[in-house]
Design a protein around this motif. Structure first.
Motif, PDB file in Angstrom:
ATOM      1  N   GLN A 195       0.856  -1.185   0.000  1.00 26.53           N
ATOM      2  CA  GLN A 195       0.000   0.000   0.000  1.00 26.53           C
ATOM      3  C   GLN A 195       0.893   1.236   0.000  1.00 26.53           C
ATOM      4  OE1 GLN A 195      -2.634   0.685   3.384  1.00 26.53           O
ATOM      5  NE2 GLN A 195      -4.121   1.688   2.022  1.00 26.53           N
ATOM      6  N   ALA A 236       4.258  -3.073   3.513  1.00 27.26           N
ATOM      7  CA  ALA A 236       4.061  -4.462   3.048  1.00 27.26           C
ATOM      8  C   ALA A 236       2.987  -5.102   3.911  1.00 27.26           C
ATOM      9  CB  ALA A 236       5.373  -5.229   3.176  1.00 27.26           C
ATOM     10  N   ASN A 270       5.399  -4.752   9.117  1.00 19.56           N
ATOM     11  CA  ASN A 270       4.801  -4.936  10.458  1.00 19.56           C
ATOM     12  C   ASN A 270       5.551  -6.020  11.231  1.00 19.56           C
ATOM     13  OD1 ASN A 270       2.097  -3.396  10.675  1.00 19.56           O
ATOM     14  ND2 ASN A 270       2.106  -4.239   8.597  1.00 19.56           N
ATOM     15  N   SER A 323       5.314  -8.491  14.680  1.00 23.42           N
ATOM     16  CA  SER A 323       4.502  -8.971  15.802  1.00 23.42           C
ATOM     17  C   SER A 323       5.389  -8.983  17.051  1.00 23.42           C
ATOM     18  CB  SER A 323       4.024 -10.389  15.490  1.00 23.42           C
ATOM     19  OG  SER A 323       3.762 -11.068  16.682  1.00 23.42           O
ATOM     20  N   ASP A 337       2.870   1.900  15.313  1.00 25.29           N
ATOM     21  CA  ASP A 337       1.631   1.638  14.574  1.00 25.29           C
ATOM     22  C   ASP A 337       0.427   1.937  15.460  1.00 25.29           C
ATOM     23  OD1 ASP A 337       0.191   0.838  12.449  1.00 25.29           O
ATOM     24  OD2 ASP A 337       0.696  -1.289  12.553  1.00 25.29           O
ATOM     25  N   GLN A 353      -6.192   4.692  12.281  1.00 24.23           N
ATOM     26  CA  GLN A 353      -7.263   5.071  11.361  1.00 24.23           C
ATOM     27  C   GLN A 353      -8.596   5.341  12.071  1.00 24.23           C
ATOM     28  OE1 GLN A 353      -8.516   1.581   8.767  1.00 24.23           O
ATOM     29  NE2 GLN A 353      -6.359   1.116   9.080  1.00 24.23           N
ATOM     30  N   GLU A 395      -3.080   7.092   8.838  1.00 30.10           N
ATOM     31  CA  GLU A 395      -3.485   5.907   8.062  1.00 30.10           C
ATOM     32  C   GLU A 395      -5.005   5.847   7.966  1.00 30.10           C
ATOM     33  OE1 GLU A 395      -2.615   2.127   9.826  1.00 30.10           O
ATOM     34  OE2 GLU A 395      -2.763   2.914  11.855  1.00 30.10           O
ATOM     35  N   GLY A 396      -5.486   5.203   6.876  1.00 28.65           N
ATOM     36  CA  GLY A 396      -6.938   5.070   6.705  1.00 28.65           C
ATOM     37  C   GLY A 396      -7.583   6.332   6.142  1.00 28.65           C
ATOM     38  N   GLU A 412      -9.535   8.190   3.637  1.00 33.41           N
ATOM     39  CA  GLU A 412     -10.435   7.678   2.606  1.00 33.41           C
ATOM     40  C   GLU A 412     -11.078   8.782   1.764  1.00 33.41           C
ATOM     41  OE1 GLU A 412     -13.233   5.035   4.454  1.00 33.41           O
ATOM     42  OE2 GLU A 412     -11.728   3.472   4.720  1.00 33.41           O
ATOM     43  N   GLN A 465      -1.632   7.612   4.140  1.00 32.52           N
ATOM     44  CA  GLN A 465      -1.788   6.262   3.572  1.00 32.52           C
ATOM     45  C   GLN A 465      -3.279   5.955   3.679  1.00 32.52           C
ATOM     46  OE1 GLN A 465       0.531   3.363   5.711  1.00 32.52           O
ATOM     47  NE2 GLN A 465      -0.619   1.617   4.906  1.00 32.52           N
TER      48      GLN A 465
END
Ligand SMILES: Nc1nc2c(ncn2[C@@H]2O[C@H](COP(=O)(O)O[C@H]3[C@@H](O)[C@H](n4cnc5c(=O)[nH]c(N)nc54)O[C@@H]3COP(=O)(O)O)[C@@H](O)[C@H]2O)c(=O)[nH]1
Length: 640
Positions: free
Chosen positions: A408, A423, A481, A483, A543, A567, A600-601, A603, A620
């Motif tokens: 993205q 990614a 990302n 974990s 994040d 977002q 992020e998010g 729209e 983004q």
């Protein structure tokens, strides 16, 4: 068994033999000596001489004979005495050095013999033992038990008695002994007493008890284990069947325990489990059984429940009890668990079935967002089967190259220039099509598959970035990302360094997105890994910023580069003044801390306009580009 009498020559027989021999010789002498003298004498003078001396000859011969016979008997007797003395000495030394306690008693249970081991055992000299009976040495109940056994031996009912008994040693400590008691016999074959030999088996007994305990308990928490739990359930089931009541099985699994283990380390994880066990103990009745099944799973059996609601309210109370954070080694840990309930006889009759159903209900509670409880329902069985299938198939997805990365784009808000991409993992499942990460990453984290999957993601993202750089877009960056589970399990720094080196990429074009939950843990290992990653030169961003914890101290400690505004704040940015205030404040704070911001998010254009007004650095979102396959992203780059 009566001992056989030793074979010894009879004294009457021996004496009769000597007397007989003597009588025979004397009779022969009397009968034959005169005739023999007359036969050998040549004349009367010679005969008189022989007759004068034959009496003396008889005395000489019989004396010689007596001498040899008596000497033979006495030397035999002397040999027997010597052998007896030697055997006595041998017996005495063996009896005195043997570690077992040996004693003899008369019919009234008065001790007539005691070896040194018994003296040591009782802590008394022999004189203080001999002539006394156990009644004077042991407490009344113990002495009575010994006397009872003695009477059986004296009656010949049980000749050998081997049993485990309790004895008291010199310090009046309880000891376990193993004892053999046999009757002793008088020469006439009657039982005249008892002899006993016993040895201390306390160490063996306590080892056996320890083994027995370990076989039924969890060594970390001291709680019963599954074996003992099954026993307790069977008892509860028997009672419930008689009283027409219910038995509940509560299956508890701590939420995010893996994270504690993986980030704070196993010793802290262990202490947390002990603290949780203690709290659970406090929350149930004496008659309930709490057990640890291993890992972070606890199972509780609640017997004699009048209705299912009682199980629900006890479970609710246990969950409430966890509201207060658990303190372990200076860490304040918020503990919650997901809890599943199955009931006897409603959900099944046997232990294994009910355990499986309670486990399934617990998983359903997890899926419902954790920190909640669920009663088992038939529909859950279907979900459990599906989850198991997913686990098995995910294991093969990596080998079969079914995992793919989507990219993205991320844009500079002021200039509209493309800066790089995030990614995002997808699973191209032949059965279900493209599966989003939210559906399989939790399973990968639970099963440990996140290690190899995460390693593949880093490698593949770097290979793709290399292609972009080779196509001329050398300024592009790649966000990956991570974990929290990857932090302890895999060699993150080594994997990142290798991926950068193999693809000849400058470290600063690789960015790792971390969760806030990872950073709030004051863990030396995490700090070390993050410092090493920064040492490599890679960038770190936080994040979903704003959704986690309010502590901002970690922003300084971990030397992060970027904040990704979640977002959920962007979604209603233009209609919700609270979101507007939060986003504006985060961007202002980040600027003060010299951190970049990414929204992020995004729209729609209104959101982008407002973000521009707040001076957000990057954006983004679907407005600018959805996550797309590598080929589409390369095509996008071709148009820049
Ligand atoms: N450990 C790893 N976690 C990973 C990896 N890949 C993904 N993830 C985690 O999964 C989360 C969900 O990812 P995904 O379903 O791909 O969703 C991403 C975007 O599709 C979505 N997005 C982006 N723009 C918009 C938008 O405008 N509207 C909207 N409704 N959704 C949008 O957001 C997700 C990206 O979020 P973020 O990572 O926070 O930037 C994902 O969050 C990862 O945690 C992996 O390889 N390893």
């Amino acid at each position: 068994m009566k001992p056989p009498a030793p074979a010894a020559p009879s004294p009457n027989g021996q004496a009769g033999l000597v007397a007989g021999l003597y009588g025979l010789l004397a009779a022969l002498w009397i009968a034959l000596s005169d005739r023999l003298a007359a036969l050998v004498a040549g004349d009367t003078a010679q005969l008189t001489l022989i007759q004068n001396y034959k009496g003396w000859a008889f005395v000489a011969i019989t004396c010689t004979l007596l001498f040899f016979l008596v000497r033979r008997s006495l030397s035999r007797l002397q040999g027997s005495y010597r052998a007896l003395a030697e055997s006595e000495a041998l017996y005495e030394s063996l009896v005195q050095v043997m570690p077992q306690c040996l004693y003899r008693m008369d019919r009234e249970s008065r001790i007539t013999f005691a070896n040194r081991a018994l003296e040591r055992h009782l802590g008394k000299p022999r004189e203080a033992i001999l002539g006394h009976s156990p009644r004077e040495v042991y407490p009344a109940d113990l002495a009575a038990k010994y006397r009872q056994d003695d009477l059986r031996v004296l009656q010949g009912e049980t000749l050998n008695l081997i049993e485990e008994m309790v004895s008291l040693d010199s310090e009046q400590r309880k000891r376990y002994i193993e004892i053999v008691k046999t009757p002793t016999y008088a020469p006439d074959g009657s039982i005249n007493g008892i002899q006993g030999i016993f040895w201390d088996i306390t160490a063996r007994k306590s080892a056996e008890e320890q083994i027995e305990y370990l076989a039924h308990h969890d060594p970390l928490t001291d709680l019963p284990n599954r074996v003992l739990l099954r026993d307790r359930f069977l008892q509860a089931q028997g009672q419930a069947a008689r009283s027409a009541n219910r038995v509940a099985i509560l299956f508890l699994d701590l939420d995010h325990f893996k994270l504690v283990n993986d980030t704070l380390g196993h010793p802290i994880g262990d202490r947390l489990l002990q603290a949780v066990a203690e709290r659970l103990r406090r929350g149930v009745r004496e008659t309930d059984t709490i057990s640890r099944q291993g890992g972070d799973e606890f199972v509780i059996v609640l017997p004699e429940l009048a209705d299912p609601e009682s199980a629900g309210s006890i479970a609710g109370k246990l969950m409430e009890q966890m509201h207060e954070p658990v303190r372990v080694n200076g860490h304040r840990l918020n503990v919650t668990f997901s809890l599943g309930i199955a009931l006897y006889p409603d959900d099944g009759e046997d232990f294994d079935t009910l355990m499986k159903k309670a486990d399934t209900a617990m998983y359903s509670a997890k899926e419902a967002g954790r920190n909640t409880l669920r009663f088992f329902t038939a529909a859950m069985n279907v979900e459990a089967a599906a989850r198991l299938k997913l686990q098995n198939r995910l294991q093969r997805a990596l080998e079969k190259e079914e995992l793919v990365l989507y990219y993205q784009p991320q844009f500079d808000l002021a200039s509209g220039r493309i800066l790089g991409a995030e990614a995002l993992l997808r699973w191209r499942d032949p059965e279900r099509g493209l599966v989003p990460p939210g559906e399989f990453i939790p399973v990968a984290e639970d099963t440990g598959l996140i290690g190899p999957i995460g390693e593949w993601v880093i490698g593949e993202a770097c290979r793709e970035l290399r292609r972009w750089h080779e196509a001329g877009a050398t300024d592009l960056t790649m966000a990956v990302n991570l974990s929290p589970v990857q932090f302890r399990r895999s060699r993150l720094v080594e994997i990142a360094a290798r991926a950068l080196q193999e693809n000849r990429l400058p470290a600063e074009c690789l960015e790792f997105e971390l969760t806030e939950s990872l950073l709030i843990r004051e863990d030396a290992a995490i700090l070390e890994t993050l410092t090493a990653l920064k040492g490599l030169g890679v960038k770190l961003s936080i994040d979903d910023f704003g959704t986690g914890y309010s502590s901002l101290a970690y922003l300084k400690r971990f030397n992060v580069d970027k904040l990704k505004i979640d977002q959920s704040f962007i979604r209603e940015l233009c209609s919700n003044p609270d979101d507007e205030a939060i986003v504006s404040a985060v961007i202002t704070m980040a600027r003060q801390l010299r951190l970049r911001t990414v929204a992020e998010g995004v729209e729609n254009a209104e959101q982008a306009t407002m973000l521009r007004r707040f001076d957000c650095d990057e954006v983004q979102g679907f407005l600018f580009g959805r996550p797309m396959p590598a080929a589409d992203f390369q095509a996008l780059l071709g148009h820049r």
